[in-house]
Design a protein around this motif. Sequence first.
Motif, mmCIF file in Angstrom:
data_model
loop_
_atom_site.group_PDB
_atom_site.id
_atom_site.type_symbol
_atom_site.label_atom_id
_atom_site.label_comp_id
_atom_site.label_asym_id
_atom_site.label_seq_id
_atom_site.Cartn_x
_atom_site.Cartn_y
_atom_site.Cartn_z
ATOM 1 N N PHE A 96 2.862 -17.582 65.448
ATOM 2 C CA PHE A 96 3.991 -17.730 66.370
ATOM 3 C C PHE A 96 3.575 -17.353 67.788
ATOM 4 O O PHE A 96 3.881 -18.057 68.751
ATOM 5 N N ALA A 97 2.831 -16.255 67.917
ATOM 6 C CA ALA A 97 2.383 -15.816 69.246
ATOM 7 C C ALA A 97 1.442 -16.840 69.868
ATOM 8 O O ALA A 97 1.559 -17.160 71.061
ATOM 9 N N VAL A 98 0.524 -17.380 69.070
ATOM 10 C CA VAL A 98 -0.406 -18.384 69.598
ATOM 11 C C VAL A 98 0.347 -19.632 70.045
ATOM 12 O O VAL A 98 0.097 -20.174 71.124
ATOM 13 N N VAL A 99 1.304 -20.088 69.244
ATOM 14 C CA VAL A 99 2.085 -21.276 69.603
ATOM 15 C C VAL A 99 2.895 -21.021 70.867
ATOM 16 O O VAL A 99 2.981 -21.883 71.749
ATOM 17 N N LYS A 100 3.487 -19.822 70.995
ATOM 18 C CA LYS A 100 4.240 -19.485 72.212
ATOM 19 C C LYS A 100 3.344 -19.545 73.440
ATOM 20 O O LYS A 100 3.724 -20.072 74.479
ATOM 21 N N ILE A 101 2.140 -19.007 73.329
ATOM 22 C CA ILE A 101 1.208 -18.997 74.461
ATOM 23 C C ILE A 101 0.806 -20.424 74.835
ATOM 24 O O ILE A 101 0.817 -20.798 76.008
ATOM 25 N N VAL A 102 0.468 -21.228 73.831
ATOM 26 C CA VAL A 102 0.073 -22.617 74.104
ATOM 27 C C VAL A 102 1.235 -23.385 74.721
ATOM 28 O O VAL A 102 1.045 -24.143 75.681
ATOM 29 N N ASN A 103 2.448 -23.198 74.203
ATOM 30 C CA ASN A 103 3.606 -23.883 74.769
ATOM 31 C C ASN A 103 3.868 -23.456 76.211
ATOM 32 O O ASN A 103 4.291 -24.276 77.036
#
Length: 149
Positions: A96-103
């Motif tokens: 979730f954290a990685v996806v938030k950062i990429v988004n």
Amino acid sequence: MAKNNKAFTLAKEFKEFISRGNVLDMAVGVIVGGAFTSIVNSLVNDIFTPFLGMLLAGVNFDTLVMTIPWGNNPQLHFGNFIQAIISFLLTALCVFAVVKIVNSFHRKKKEEPAPPPKPDPQIVLLTEIRDLLKAGQGTADSQTEESAD
């Protein structure tokens, strides 16, 4: 000869399939995901679980076993199950954290205003002609008004 041609065509199709970007991206994702899983498992087993056990008065999740009193006394290792749940939650949190950062990176790219498109040279020319005609009419109108006075 027909078999050879079929094999060549199949090999060519396979090469095209393998060299597609999304297949390579997926392969890299699986490899990195496997390495990431071992990191999360270490985090759960070596850091988080002992710390949680310390907070719960020395409970060791590896030893949490329940023996069923009938039959040949099977054991339910629910401590391992609790560790698996913790591992899953930590993995999901990290993803979730990685996806938030990429988004957030993608949003920043979208927020940057794109340069305005260059207008068609014909439209620019027609606009200039229109403006000149308007300016010429204004001066002609003012000259007629001055001569009437």
